[in-house]
Scaffold this motif. Structure first.
Motif, mmCIF file in Angstrom:
data_model
loop_
_atom_site.group_PDB
_atom_site.id
_atom_site.type_symbol
_atom_site.label_atom_id
_atom_site.label_comp_id
_atom_site.label_asym_id
_atom_site.label_seq_id
_atom_site.Cartn_x
_atom_site.Cartn_y
_atom_site.Cartn_z
ATOM 1 N N LEU A 295 3.262 -2.497 -3.807
ATOM 2 C CA LEU A 295 1.815 -2.491 -4.007
ATOM 3 C C LEU A 295 1.156 -3.628 -3.245
ATOM 4 O O LEU A 295 1.675 -4.750 -3.212
ATOM 5 C CB LEU A 295 1.460 -2.611 -5.497
ATOM 6 N N GLN A 300 -4.990 -2.162 -3.681
ATOM 7 C CA GLN A 300 -4.120 -1.292 -4.469
ATOM 8 C C GLN A 300 -3.476 -0.159 -3.664
ATOM 9 O O GLN A 300 -3.149 0.895 -4.219
ATOM 10 C CB GLN A 300 -4.878 -0.681 -5.667
ATOM 11 N N THR A 302 -0.451 1.758 -2.312
ATOM 12 C CA THR A 302 0.887 1.858 -2.883
ATOM 13 C C THR A 302 1.794 2.610 -1.918
ATOM 14 O O THR A 302 1.417 3.667 -1.395
ATOM 15 C CB THR A 302 0.837 2.591 -4.234
#
Length: 351
Positions: A295, A300, A302
């Motif tokens: 992450l 954010q 991923t």
């Protein structure tokens, strides 16, 4: 007894006059209330207040000019040494100079509009669009606007705002140009972004200790922050580290989905991927051992480690580049080559 709850023949809204209904004749039209009375400002009635407001506006533009000049002084004079205190002073003056340069122009224009420009309200009737007549009207409106600003008869304001606006963009030009001081061509700059210190036989060492890593040191679920050996001996170690830093992890080889041609890029499930997020370049530093997800803490994004760090969530544009690795005769992890694609975010000549 008769139930009248549903009977609206008496006392209903249609009979009591509580609901307005259009009559058979033409609807009444509302009268135009006109414009509110205009309240004159102090500068409209007092010549001394007008001159004072004009000087205030000019001083605000002068403050903008001083802010820009302060930026130049900090940029070209201060901070030419490696002293931390000098760099701190330079950064402070750069920030203050930019702030006053922008603030002076913004506040000056607002103060000019509020104190000196005409503030009376006008009402114009809507009419059909015409051709030549409309163009002439538009030209006249522009001329009226210029005349209302008073810029023609206020040389002090005119000269200071021209100076402030002319100087304000120059710091940005120097800052962008100074991103590269070597005089390199565009192609050379692209090559610097494309290639890193990794090469065949370069050892993977821990960041920041520089300790070489053996394959036996890497267990399933562990994570190592890795840099190339010899990084500290380069001329610009931070610049090189920004491109070359990687994350080293070990997976169960049975959980890895390997693309054709990458079969030998890992060693017994030990894989190395660029630590630089492919969105805006933040360092990817969070590893979920159970899900095998990496992450990025900034936005954010991923990446799925079992799918060669494919993007599964977030704004990142493409997977993290993989560094091909193997082991040397002593069991230390080494690179097979450089990254096969540029690291970091997309740019104008990527790929």
């Amino acid at each position: 007894m008769r139930d009248n709850m549903g009977d609206h023949s008496h006392g209903g809204p249609n009979d009591t006059g509580t609901v307005a209904k259009a009559g058979p004749g033409p609807l009444d039209t509302f009268q135009d209330p006109g414009l509110p009375p205009h309240r004159k400002r102090l500068a409209d009635t007092d010549p001394r207040a007008e001159k004072r407001a004009e000087r205030q506006v000019a001083w605000l533009f002068v403050i903008s000019i001083i802010g820009t000049l302060s930026f130049f002084i900090a940029y070209f004079v201060i901070g030419r040494t490696d002293s931390i205190s000098a760099l701190r002073t330079q950064n402070m003056l750069l920030g203050l100079g930019t702030a006053f340069a922008m603030l002076g122009i913004g506040v000056g224009i607002v103060h000019w509009a509020k104190t000196l420009m005409p503030d009376h309200e006008v009402s114009e009737s809507r009419h059909e669009i015409r051709t030549e007549a409309d163009r002439q009207d538009a030209a006249k409106i522009i001329g009226d606007v210029i005349e209302e600003t008073g810029i023609k008869r206020r040389p002090l304001i005119r000269n200071t705002i021209i100076g402030a606006i002319a100087l304000a963009p120059i710091p940005a030009i120097f800052m962008f140009r100074d991103l590269d001081r070597t005089g390199a061509t565009a192609g050379q700059i692209v090559d610097r972004l494309r290639y890193t210190m990794w090469d065949k036989g370069v050892k993977l060492v821990r960041d920041p200790s520089g300790t070489p890593i053996k394959a036996s040191d890497v267990q399933i679920g562990s994570t190592f922050h890795v840099i190339p050996e010899g990084l500290s001996e380069t001329e610009h170690p931070l610049n090189e580290k920004a491109k070359a830093v990687v994350l080293l992890m070990r997976l169960d080889p049975g959980k890895m989905n390997i693309s054709p041609g990458r079969e030998d890029w890992h060693y017994n499930g030990i894989v190395a991927y660029s630590k630089i997020c492919t969105h805006v370049g933040c360092p990817v530093a969070l590893y979920e051992q159970q899900t095998h997800h990496l992450l990025c803490p900034c936005h954010q994004s991923t990446f799925d480690l079992t799918q060669e760090c494919k993007v599964i969530f977030g704004p990142a544009g493409h997977a993290l580049p993989q560094l091909p690795i193997t082991v040397d005769s002593e069991g230390f992890l080494v690179a097979q080559s450089d990254f096969t694609e540029p690291v970091g975010p997309s740019y104008w000549e990527r790929g």
